[in-house]
Design an enzyme around this catalytic site. Structure first.
Site, PDB file in Angstrom:
ATOM      1  N   LYS A   1       0.813  -1.227   0.000  1.00 14.40           N
ATOM      2  CA  LYS A   1       0.000   0.000   0.000  1.00 14.40           C
ATOM      3  C   LYS A   1       0.847   1.279   0.000  1.00 14.40           C
ATOM      4  O   LYS A   1       0.447   2.291  -0.546  1.00 14.40           O
ATOM      5  CB  LYS A   1      -0.921   0.012   1.227  1.00 14.40           C
ATOM      6  CG  LYS A   1      -1.938  -1.126   1.262  1.00 14.40           C
ATOM      7  CD  LYS A   1      -3.247  -0.682   0.720  1.00 14.40           C
ATOM      8  CE  LYS A   1      -4.329  -1.744   0.613  1.00 14.40           C
ATOM      9  NZ  LYS A   1      -4.302  -2.924   1.431  1.00 14.40           N
TER      10      LYS A   1
ATOM     11  N   GLU B   1      -9.743   6.140   3.139  1.00 12.77           N
ATOM     12  CA  GLU B   1     -10.608   5.149   3.766  1.00 12.77           C
ATOM     13  C   GLU B   1      -9.717   3.960   4.121  1.00 12.77           C
ATOM     14  O   GLU B   1      -8.652   3.789   3.518  1.00 12.77           O
ATOM     15  CB  GLU B   1     -11.721   4.703   2.813  1.00 12.77           C
ATOM     16  CG  GLU B   1     -11.330   3.582   1.836  1.00 12.77           C
ATOM     17  CD  GLU B   1     -10.245   3.965   0.835  1.00 12.77           C
ATOM     18  OE1 GLU B   1     -10.117   5.163   0.527  1.00 12.77           O
ATOM     19  OE2 GLU B   1      -9.530   3.058   0.370  1.00 12.77           O
TER      20      GLU B   1
ATOM     21  N   SER C   1       1.875  -9.828  -0.724  1.00 12.43           N
ATOM     22  CA  SER C   1       1.511  -8.410  -0.663  1.00 12.43           C
ATOM     23  C   SER C   1       1.777  -7.761   0.690  1.00 12.43           C
ATOM     24  O   SER C   1       1.955  -6.550   0.775  1.00 12.43           O
ATOM     25  CB  SER C   1       0.038  -8.232  -1.033  1.00 12.43           C
ATOM     26  OG  SER C   1      -0.787  -9.079  -0.253  1.00 12.43           O
TER      27      SER C   1
HETATM   28  C1  LIG Z   1      -5.139  -4.069   1.297  1.00 11.13           C
HETATM   29  C2  LIG Z   1      -4.398  -5.328   1.087  1.00 11.13           C
HETATM   30  C3  LIG Z   1      -4.736  -6.232   0.047  1.00 11.13           C
HETATM   31  C4  LIG Z   1      -5.944  -6.045  -0.836  1.00 11.13           C
HETATM   32  O1  LIG Z   1      -5.930  -4.906  -1.628  1.00 11.13           O
HETATM   33  P1  LIG Z   1      -5.581  -4.911  -3.169  1.00 11.13           P
HETATM   34  O2  LIG Z   1      -5.877  -3.539  -3.606  1.00 11.13           O
HETATM   35  O3  LIG Z   1      -6.457  -5.936  -3.842  1.00 11.13           O
HETATM   36  O4  LIG Z   1      -4.142  -5.260  -3.309  1.00 11.13           O
HETATM   37  C5  LIG Z   1      -3.944  -7.349  -0.139  1.00 11.13           C
HETATM   38  N1  LIG Z   1      -2.886  -7.606   0.663  1.00 11.13           N
HETATM   39  C6  LIG Z   1      -2.540  -6.782   1.674  1.00 11.13           C
HETATM   40  C7  LIG Z   1      -1.381  -7.130   2.519  1.00 11.13           C
HETATM   41  C8  LIG Z   1      -3.286  -5.619   1.930  1.00 11.13           C
HETATM   42  O5  LIG Z   1      -2.929  -4.818   2.933  1.00 11.13           O
END
Ligand SMILES: *Cc1c(COP(=O)(O)O)cnc(C)c1O
Length: 395
Positions: free
Chosen positions: A94, A116, A381
């Site tokens: 993010k 948000e 992620s």
């Molecule tokens: C917010 C988040 C997601 C989901 O959001 P995307 O916009 O689909 O990437 C996935 N993994 C993590 C670690 C997150 O914080």
């Protein structure tokens, strides 16, 4: 003349096939137009990009490693590479978008940022860059999530952000997004940093652009490690779709690279407790874009469910609605328990505790067979510190 050309299958009006566009109230027309102008102006600006690259390198810690997971590879009989977005400052992908967007806000002379958040990861990333750049920060968060995600609420407050609990709907991400948009209508001088590839054009394109550093790095890292820039598969989880958009970006036009998106099935696609929007959704409009939406026959939003707060969103970015409907990406639904199993497997075989969201991408390894000589990149992620309570309950 702009050098910038998006590698996304997007037209001038922000349509990906029939998905996307900008369905916004009159009062936001000017804001969105202004944002669009600023984005296309600075996306090519050398000074802007130098500052963005410097912060990604020296502040976020990029490039994030591409790590060949030997024990996991052996277990599954293939070659698994993990893109380590979990090692970024603040613990997820993010921050890439938060920094790009805040730099743009600064160029536009904005001093107040709205965001948000669901699980709190985007709120923390935004509060972090606001502290870094000396900007005021207001984060809308569903009251249910404020309860569930206390540590992230405390982090945001320590960073100087104001966290506004939202008590409408079932008091989660969708409701927080509604409230953030309402704030933006009332305060057009503020800048809204959206947390995923959702919202009206140009947001999905802009957020994907700021996240595209993920696949740019994957290409050069693969070239160093295996002598070619392209893997056979790229796998990522999709909530709104920003980490997947970033991981897919530089491979979208290379049909030899197969793209797999993992969405959250919750207790099962047909259980009524799910967030698998691409599987169960139908065309509609949510938060300013035409896309797939979980809704009843008369257009009421159906409340989503997933064990992972970052994936329980009743919409999906228009890019992913298009990639799925055109067959370019394969979409698989992963249940809560499959994700939990995958998280335990990664933890015990590689010593990496993934975010619950990322565990949905890792679960694909159990659901899909890959050949011995194939190369599979999985985007991790985020890290799992925020999910320890959930994991410990499960073990
Ligand atoms: C917010 C988040 C997601 C989901 O959001 P995307 O916009 O689909 O990437 C996935 N993994 C993590 C670690 C997150 O914080």
């Amino acid at each position: 003349m702009n050098k910038y050309q998006s590698l996304l299958p997007v037209d001038e009006d922000g349509y990906y096939g029939r998905f996307g566009g900008a369905y916004i109230p009159e009062i936001l027309q000017k804001n969105v137009e202004e944002l669009k102008k600023a984005f296309y102006r600075y996306v090519d600006d050398d000074e802007f990009n130098d500052e963005f690259d410097r912060l990604l390198r020296d502040y976020v810690g990029r490039p994030s490693p591409l790590y060949r997971a030997d024990r996991l590879s052996e277990h599954y009989g293939t070659n698994i590479y993990l893109k380590r977005e979990d090692l970024n400052h603040t613990g997820a992908h993010k921050i890439n978008n938060a920094i790009g967007s805040a730099l743009l806000a600064k160029r536009m002379g904005k001093r107040r940022i709205i965001a948000e958040t669901g699980a709190g990861q985007h709120g923390v990333a935004t509060a972090t860059v606001c502290a870094l750049m000396g900007m005021e920060c207001v984060v809308y968060m569903g009251a249910t999530d404020v309860e569930r995600q206390q540590p992230n609420v405390e982090r945001m407050r320590m960073l100087g952000a104001r966290v506004e609990p939202v008590r409408s709907g079932n008091m989660t991400l969708k409701d927080a997004t509604n409230e953030a948009i309402r704030d933006w209508c009332r305060n057009p001088d503020s800048f809204y940093i959206i947390g995923s590839t959702v919202g009206p054009h140009p947001y999905p394109e802009m957020v994907a652009h700021f996240q595209s550093v993920i696949s740019k790095e994957i290409r050069s890292q693969l070239l160093c490690q295996i002598g070619r820039e392209t893997p056979d598969y790229v796998v990522a989880c999709v909530g709104g779709g920003s980490n997947a958009a970033g991981a897919f970006y530089h491979f979208i036009n290379e049909t030899g690279v197969r793209l797999i998106a993992a969405e959250a099935a919750g207790k099962g696609v047909d259980s009524g407790e799910t967030a698998a929007t691409i599987h169960v959704g139908s065309e509609g409009i949510i938060h300013g874009a035409r896309t797939l939406v979980m809704q009843t026959a008369d257009g009421q939003i159906v409340e989503p469910y997933s064990i992972s707060a970052g994936l329980d969103y009743p919409g999906i970015g228009p890019l992913h609605a298009f990639l799925a409907s055109s067959g370019r990406a394969e979409v698989m639904a992963v249940t809560d328990s499959e994700a939990l199993d995958a998280a335990m497997k990664l933890t015990r075989s590689e010593g990496i505790i993934p975010a619950l969201e990322s565990a949905h991408a890792l679960a694909i390894l159990d659901k899909r067979r890959f050949k011995r000589d194939e190369v599979v990149v999985v985007n991790v992620s985020g890290r799992g510190d925020k999910d320890l309570q959930t994991y410990l309950r499960y073990v």
